[in-house]
Design a protein around this motif. Sequence first.
Motif, PDB file in Angstrom:
ATOM      1  N   LEU A  16       0.829  -1.212   0.000  1.00  0.00           N
ATOM      2  CA  LEU A  16       0.000   0.000   0.000  1.00  0.00           C
ATOM      3  C   LEU A  16       0.859   1.255   0.000  1.00  0.00           C
ATOM      4  N   LEU A  51      -7.240   3.128   5.478  1.00  0.00           N
ATOM      5  CA  LEU A  51      -7.189   1.959   4.606  1.00  0.00           C
ATOM      6  C   LEU A  51      -7.204   0.768   5.554  1.00  0.00           C
ATOM      7  N   THR A  77      -9.684  -2.774   2.795  1.00  0.00           N
ATOM      8  CA  THR A  77      -8.734  -3.517   1.959  1.00  0.00           C
ATOM      9  C   THR A  77      -8.652  -4.930   2.526  1.00  0.00           C
ATOM     10  N   LEU A  96     -11.706  -2.714  -1.504  1.00  0.00           N
ATOM     11  CA  LEU A  96     -10.666  -3.149  -2.429  1.00  0.00           C
ATOM     12  C   LEU A  96     -10.202  -4.557  -2.068  1.00  0.00           C
ATOM     13  N   LYS A  98      -7.551  -7.614  -2.281  1.00  0.00           N
ATOM     14  CA  LYS A  98      -6.133  -7.863  -2.507  1.00  0.00           C
ATOM     15  C   LYS A  98      -5.970  -8.973  -3.532  1.00  0.00           C
ATOM     16  N   ILE A 100      -4.253  -5.457  -4.507  1.00  0.00           N
ATOM     17  CA  ILE A 100      -4.880  -4.200  -4.895  1.00  0.00           C
ATOM     18  C   ILE A 100      -4.197  -3.638  -6.136  1.00  0.00           C
ATOM     19  N   LEU A 105      -7.155   1.629  -6.635  1.00  0.00           N
ATOM     20  CA  LEU A 105      -6.832   2.480  -5.498  1.00  0.00           C
ATOM     21  C   LEU A 105      -7.018   3.947  -5.859  1.00  0.00           C
TER      22      LEU A 105
END
Length: 241
Positions: A16, A51, A77, A96, A98, A100, A105
């Motif tokens: 991230l 996030l 996430t 979102l 993974k 991602i 994003l």
Amino acid sequence: MRILIVDDERLARAELRRLLAAIPDAEVVGEATHVDDACRQVEALEPDLLLLDIQMPGGSGFDVLARLDEPPDVIFTTAFDAHAVRAFSVNALDYLLKPIEAERLAEALERVRQRSAKTERASSESTRASGAPLERVFVKEGERCWLVQLAQVPLITSEGNYSRLHLAGHQPLLLRSLSYLEEKLDPSRFFRASRQHLINLDFVDTLEPGPGGTLVARLRQGPEVEMSRRQSQRFRERMSL
């Protein structure tokens, strides 16, 4: 945009960070690895955005939101899609999966920008000068948890050190006292009718005289609330009655 990453996996946090480094207005202000850590860092850092992973040691991402007085914007996430419906029920801006993708994003962060811009346009200069009032709270009722817009709550009542939100079809308990809410809410909208009641003036349908010089407020989508004698007088003065 100040971002706090909450994920128990080191590689996920690093990925991230790598993706966010390519976004000019994204600033990672911290990382958290479990529920307690996340709650502490939100209070200390006041990020604009979480996030937030869902499955973590010591609880879930939903538990993080349930413990925060004023949760920031949230993008979940996770490696699992089973929680998507629940995520959007708590007003998450996006969900979102993974691994991602950079494009997904970027789309999610654009939603955050759009909501922030709308909020800023809606806020008056006077409100910004005096400090924004509390507008929403995260509540949990059984297995269900969601964000409540306080402007839509007709009545809040005291239950010891906690408060009960009276909504159509639901009456969730909020782990904050009525006095705490009175200080945080918009005084132009909410009025302390008595020791036990905080009413939303937007929902007052009629006012009637009560015993001993009191006033009785009849609420739309709610019950009648008898104001205390002192608060009845303050209400008359406020409304020039």
